[in-house]
Design a protein around this motif. Structure first.
Motif, mmCIF file in Angstrom:
data_model
loop_
_atom_site.group_PDB
_atom_site.id
_atom_site.type_symbol
_atom_site.label_atom_id
_atom_site.label_comp_id
_atom_site.label_asym_id
_atom_site.label_seq_id
_atom_site.Cartn_x
_atom_site.Cartn_y
_atom_site.Cartn_z
ATOM 1 N N LEU A 86 0.845 -1.196 0.000
ATOM 2 C CA LEU A 86 0.000 0.000 0.000
ATOM 3 C C LEU A 86 0.880 1.246 0.000
ATOM 4 O O LEU A 86 0.632 2.194 -0.761
ATOM 5 C CB LEU A 86 -0.913 0.002 1.227
ATOM 6 N N PHE A 87 1.892 1.231 0.847
ATOM 7 C CA PHE A 87 2.820 2.361 0.916
ATOM 8 C C PHE A 87 3.466 2.624 -0.441
ATOM 9 O O PHE A 87 3.523 3.771 -0.905
ATOM 10 C CB PHE A 87 3.917 2.091 1.952
ATOM 11 N N PHE A 88 3.950 1.566 -1.084
ATOM 12 C CA PHE A 88 4.679 1.748 -2.338
ATOM 13 C C PHE A 88 3.758 2.281 -3.438
ATOM 14 O O PHE A 88 4.184 3.060 -4.294
ATOM 15 C CB PHE A 88 5.321 0.432 -2.770
ATOM 16 N N GLY A 89 2.499 1.861 -3.401
ATOM 17 C CA GLY A 89 1.548 2.387 -4.371
ATOM 18 C C GLY A 89 1.261 3.861 -4.146
ATOM 19 O O GLY A 89 1.217 4.653 -5.099
ATOM 20 N N ILE A 90 1.068 4.241 -2.879
ATOM 21 C CA ILE A 90 0.853 5.655 -2.549
ATOM 22 C C ILE A 90 2.097 6.466 -2.891
ATOM 23 O O ILE A 90 2.008 7.587 -3.406
ATOM 24 C CB ILE A 90 0.506 5.820 -1.055
ATOM 25 N N TYR A 91 3.264 5.878 -2.601
ATOM 26 C CA TYR A 91 4.519 6.539 -2.979
ATOM 27 C C TYR A 91 4.540 6.824 -4.484
ATOM 28 O O TYR A 91 4.947 7.908 -4.921
ATOM 29 C CB TYR A 91 5.726 5.677 -2.599
ATOM 30 N N GLY A 92 4.112 5.848 -5.280
ATOM 31 C CA GLY A 92 4.096 6.030 -6.730
ATOM 32 C C GLY A 92 3.245 7.215 -7.148
ATOM 33 O O GLY A 92 3.627 7.999 -8.023
ATOM 34 N N ILE A 93 2.083 7.363 -6.506
ATOM 35 C CA ILE A 93 1.200 8.493 -6.818
ATOM 36 C C ILE A 93 1.850 9.811 -6.405
ATOM 37 O O ILE A 93 1.861 10.781 -7.171
ATOM 38 C CB ILE A 93 -0.158 8.326 -6.110
ATOM 39 N N VAL A 94 2.388 9.843 -5.181
ATOM 40 C CA VAL A 94 3.009 11.072 -4.666
ATOM 41 C C VAL A 94 4.214 11.465 -5.515
ATOM 42 O O VAL A 94 4.381 12.638 -5.874
ATOM 43 C CB VAL A 94 3.424 10.900 -3.188
ATOM 44 N N ASN A 95 5.051 10.490 -5.854
ATOM 45 C CA ASN A 95 6.241 10.798 -6.649
ATOM 46 C C ASN A 95 5.857 11.298 -8.042
ATOM 47 O O ASN A 95 6.458 12.239 -8.573
ATOM 48 C CB ASN A 95 7.134 9.567 -6.764
ATOM 49 N N THR A 96 4.841 10.685 -8.625
ATOM 50 C CA THR A 96 4.359 11.135 -9.935
ATOM 51 C C THR A 96 3.823 12.559 -9.848
ATOM 52 O O THR A 96 4.071 13.392 -10.730
ATOM 53 C CB THR A 96 3.251 10.191 -10.450
ATOM 54 N N TYR A 97 3.113 12.846 -8.777
ATOM 55 C CA TYR A 97 2.571 14.187 -8.548
ATOM 56 C C TYR A 97 3.690 15.220 -8.381
ATOM 57 O O TYR A 97 3.641 16.310 -8.972
ATOM 58 C CB TYR A 97 1.679 14.155 -7.303
ATOM 59 N N VAL A 98 4.712 14.871 -7.604
ATOM 60 C CA VAL A 98 5.831 15.797 -7.381
ATOM 61 C C VAL A 98 6.595 16.034 -8.684
ATOM 62 O O VAL A 98 6.995 17.167 -8.985
ATOM 63 C CB VAL A 98 6.772 15.261 -6.280
ATOM 64 N N LEU A 99 6.788 14.989 -9.470
ATOM 65 C CA LEU A 99 7.467 15.154 -10.756
ATOM 66 C C LEU A 99 6.629 16.014 -11.704
ATOM 67 O O LEU A 99 7.174 16.782 -12.503
ATOM 68 C CB LEU A 99 7.744 13.785 -11.386
ATOM 69 N N PHE A 100 5.315 15.882 -11.611
ATOM 70 C CA PHE A 100 4.418 16.756 -12.380
ATOM 71 C C PHE A 100 4.659 18.215 -11.995
ATOM 72 O O PHE A 100 4.724 19.098 -12.861
ATOM 73 C CB PHE A 100 2.962 16.356 -12.115
ATOM 74 N N LEU A 101 4.819 18.477 -10.695
ATOM 75 C CA LEU A 101 5.084 19.838 -10.231
ATOM 76 C C LEU A 101 6.431 20.345 -10.737
ATOM 77 O O LEU A 101 6.564 21.520 -11.102
ATOM 78 C CB LEU A 101 5.055 19.885 -8.702
ATOM 79 N N VAL A 102 7.425 19.467 -10.760
ATOM 80 C CA VAL A 102 8.749 19.854 -11.261
ATOM 81 C C VAL A 102 8.657 20.255 -12.731
ATOM 82 O O VAL A 102 9.218 21.280 -13.149
ATOM 83 C CB VAL A 102 9.765 18.703 -11.081
ATOM 84 N N ILE A 103 7.948 19.456 -13.511
ATOM 85 C CA ILE A 103 7.779 19.765 -14.936
ATOM 86 C C ILE A 103 7.073 21.108 -15.108
ATOM 87 O O ILE A 103 7.457 21.933 -15.948
ATOM 88 C CB ILE A 103 6.992 18.637 -15.643
ATOM 89 N N GLN A 104 6.052 21.340 -14.288
ATOM 90 C CA GLN A 104 5.328 22.611 -14.366
ATOM 91 C C GLN A 104 6.226 23.784 -13.975
ATOM 92 O O GLN A 104 6.151 24.869 -14.569
ATOM 93 C CB GLN A 104 4.093 22.569 -13.459
#
Length: 242
Positions: A86-104
């Motif tokens: 569960l943690f690793f899946g949530i991590y995947g979402i959070v990391n994807t979200y943070v990378l989205f912010l970096v791109i923005q």
């Protein structure tokens, strides 16, 4: 090949999802991916100049909570073996979200984009990528693709992630080409787009967690020591040897 006694009576679809890592590997994943993918590739660029308090604030709360949660998998990955998925899946979402912010941030603070279109389109791509990856994972499981891959009856699993992320990367590159002529920035955003595809795939671990909870009997049959503290596992091994 015939099934072992532990695998007898378990269908191939379930078995393919019970191909799990060891607690030590789980701990290593937490340290590696959180520190490297999330902190180094995610948080550090948000802290760098030109600094944006808004982008950092948007990332810091979920990131901080994830770091606190990660501690239990570093301290005792054996006892919390199930919730790791569960943690690793949530991590995947959070990391994807943070990378989205970096791109923005690259688009708005480095390329000086003023239009709201890249941000809105980026959100659509972000959500679409997560949904698509989880859809691919579900289909790969129930179509027997994972089982075939594990038994070397199909190609490498890399093609699943690569094929699923092509649309996202292409769309991100189109946005970059529209607003930038810098080869350096195009390369950076291309690499970040590829990294985002990978972290989005990690979010599929949530489905594995749900699957494991629903199939506890099969899980315990294949991994009798699953979820037990390390000292209890060692004790059981010693008793068996006697």
């Amino acid at each position: 090949m015939g099934k072992s006694n532990a695998q007898a009576g378990i269908d191939k679809i379930t078995l393919s999802y019970l191909n799990l890592q060891t607690p030590k590997e789980n701990r290593r994943n937490v340290i590696t991916f959180v520190l490297l993918f999330l902190d180094f590739f995610g948080i550090f660029p948000l802290l760098a100049e030109p600094f944006s308090f808004e982008f950092l604030l948007a990332a810091v709360i979920p990131t901080a909570l994830l770091h606190i949660w990660a501690i239990i998998y570093i301290v005792d990955p054996y006892r919390f073996e199930l919730s790791y998925y569960l943690f690793f899946g949530i991590y995947g979402i959070v990391n994807t979200y943070v990378l989205f912010l970096v791109i923005q941030k690259f688009l708005y603070y480095h390329l000086r984009v003023s239009s709201k279109f890249p941000f809105i389109f980026g959100i659509v791509l972000f959500l679409g990528l997560l949904l698509f990856m989880n859809g691919v994972n579900y289909k790969a499981l129930h179509s027997g693709t994972y089982y075939k891959l594990q038994n070397k009856k199909a190609g490498n699993t890399t093609w699943i992630v690569t094929a699923s992320g092509i649309g996202y990367v292409v769309a991100q590159m189109i946005i970059t080409f529209i607003f930038s002529e810098s080869i350096k920035m195009i390369i950076i955003l291309f690499l970040y787009s590829l990294l985002t595809v990978l972290t989005a795939y990690f979010s599929t671990s949530i489905h594995r967690y749900i699957f494991l909870r629903k199939n506890r009997a099969a899980l315990k049959k294949v991994y009798p020591h699953f979820g037990l503290p390390k000292n209890q596992r060692n004790l059981r091994v010693k008793k068996r040897k006697k």
